[in-house]
Design an enzyme around this catalytic site. Structure first.
Site, PDB file in Angstrom:
ATOM      1  N   LYS A 164      26.671  68.001 -45.977  1.00 10.08           N
ATOM      2  CA  LYS A 164      28.038  68.058 -45.443  1.00 10.08           C
ATOM      3  C   LYS A 164      28.958  67.019 -46.060  1.00 10.08           C
ATOM      4  CE  LYS A 164      26.305  66.115 -41.092  1.00 10.08           C
ATOM      5  NZ  LYS A 164      25.049  66.766 -40.725  1.00 10.08           N
ATOM      6  N   ARG A 165      28.394  66.109 -46.812  1.00  7.49           N
ATOM      7  CA  ARG A 165      29.246  65.120 -47.482  1.00  7.49           C
ATOM      8  C   ARG A 165      29.748  65.589 -48.845  1.00  7.49           C
ATOM      9  NH1 ARG A 165      25.703  62.650 -44.478  1.00  7.49           N
ATOM     10  NH2 ARG A 165      24.071  63.080 -45.992  1.00  7.49           N
TER      11      ARG A 165
END
Ligand code: GLU
Length: 429
Positions: A207-208
């Site tokens: 998700k980064r």
């Protein structure tokens, strides 16, 4: 009866991997005329659950995935938040106690595993056998239940027929099968979807990573149907390898056994290409409506804005670039791109501009066709290329080298505005 669920933990993000898992559940439910359930796995009570849940709900709605049971819509298997199901977990713990499947140690409650090979009947990976060697905790010493336990209790209580989830949960499945059996419940079919790798292929998308959140696409004005179409193809494809497909078609064709076993690579270029294809093929009326919503300064002249948007649709790749793409239509003070001018300079642009200006001011047939004929005629007379007129005049009218169709642009701008801009260019301002 097919009953599937998307069971996110509300972490504050709705990422591409989660959206794809939700989508495959949704597609399968719709394909089988089954039920799609949304269940919020919020046993980690310390976080800001409400906000984090609304990120997921609004992301799901934006992508057009409606749920038949779950938050805000209810259903007879509710509540659909794990944080509200303590009583149910207590009852299921009692079942395990009665059957002598649990024991306490250091304040925690352990589940006693059978130590026999467990079959994970997976529609994507085939039949997998795994042995659970060690008893595992189902309630921590502080009294909170552990993921494996609540996940399976809910799948039993909600009568889930197919567990469709990310491959990272495959390793949990033998624990889960043990639990299903201990409850005396039927074991659902599994479908573990392969991972999504980063665009450059270097490992799992997290998700980064850039472009990993559904929210990012929403902010950059992607069309939700384009993102959804792309996500459908992230691990699944129709037999004929078509790419642009209506969601109705995908629903008709989608099946879990056709999901690819290999990891899928996230291809941001392909996604951008699909978004462009959707922008170009949007019904004009919707395109205009959306376009005008995004134009802060069309100056109230709706008719002009409609015309500008109409001729730009075929050239636009995304709504994110819309403002920049059309800005000069609405701004008499637009700037000239310096670099483009230095390329043009070699070909007498000012002469070409003044020649076409004279024609435009005097022509009777101010239409696309009339203009095109006039440019061809001028080019013949002066023994230059039509392109010399087109490039110089486009630059004078917009300060740029690219834009919508040249003749359409002139007609939409109108004779007066065109003449004014050409004079501005000639006067060197
Ligand atoms: N809450 C789990 C997750 O977000 C759900 C796993 C499952 O679908 O069983 O990964």
């Amino acid at each position: 009866m097919v009953r599937v669920r998307f069971a996110p933990s509300p972490t504050g993000f709705f990422h591409i991997g989660g959206a794809r898992t939700a989508l495959f559940n949704w597609l399968y439910a719709r394909h089988m005329s089954g039920t799609f359930i949304l269940r919020i796995e919020d046993t980690d009570r310390e976080r800001h659950m409400e906000e984090a849940t609304s990120v997921i709900l609004s992301g799901m709605r934006w992508l057009g995935m409606d749920w038949d049971e779950g938050p805000e819509v209810g259903g007879k298997y509710g509540p659909y938040f794990q944080s509200q199901r303590d009583d149910i977990y207590g009852e299921y713990l009692e079942i395990l106690r009665r059957n002598d499947k649990v024991y306490e140690q250091d304040g925690a409650i352990y589940f006693r595993v059978s130590r026999e090979p467990q079959l994970i009947d997976d529609l994507i990976r085939g039949q997998v056998y795994r042995v659970e060697e060690k008893d595992f905790v189902i309630f921590r010493s502080n009294g909170t239940p552990v993921f494996h336990f609540v996940n399976v209790v809910d799948d039993v209580a909600m009568e889930i027929s197919h567990v469709i989830r990310g491959e990272d949960h495959l390793s949990n499945s033998s624990k889960h099968v043990e639990l299903f059996k201990a409850f005396g419940a039927p074991v659902p079919k599994f479908a573990h979807i392969p991972l999504i790798l980063k665009t450059n292929g270097s490992g799992k998308m997290s998700k980064r990573d850039v472009g990993a959140l559904v929210e990012d696409y929403r902010k950059s004005r992607f069309l939700p149907e384009a993102l959804r179409n792309y996500l459908c193809l992230l691990g699944w494809s129709p037999k004929d390898d078509r790419e642009i497909m209506s969601i109705e078609e995908v629903i008709q064709l989608f099946d879990l056994c056709d999901v690819n076993r290999n990891n899928a690579r996230f291809d941001d270029k392909k996604l951008a290409y699909m978004n462009a294809a959707y922008v170009k093929s949007m019904p004009l009326e919707r395109f205009l409506e959306k376009g005008k919503d995004l134009l802060p300064n069309f100056g109230g002249d709706e008719h002009y804005a409609d015309q500008v948007l109409t001729i730009c649709q075929e050239k636009l790749r995304s709504f994110e670039e819309l403002n920049h793409f059309v800005s000069y239509f609405f701004d008499e003070e637009f700037e000239y791109e310096e670099r483009a001018w230095s390329d043009l300079k070699k070909r007498d642009p000012l002469l070409r501009i003044s020649e076409l200006l004279e024609v435009i001011e005097n022509m009777e047939d101010f239409s696309e066709q009339g203009l095109e004929e006039a440019v061809v005629k001028l080019a013949e007379e002066h023994a230059v290329k039509t392109g010399d007129y087109i490039h110089a005049v486009r630059f004078a009218l917009s300060g740029r080298t690219v834009g919508p169709s040249f003749y359409k642009m002139i007609v939409v701008m109108g004779r007066e505005r065109v003449a004014r801009r050409l004079k501005r260019a000639l006067s060197g301002k």
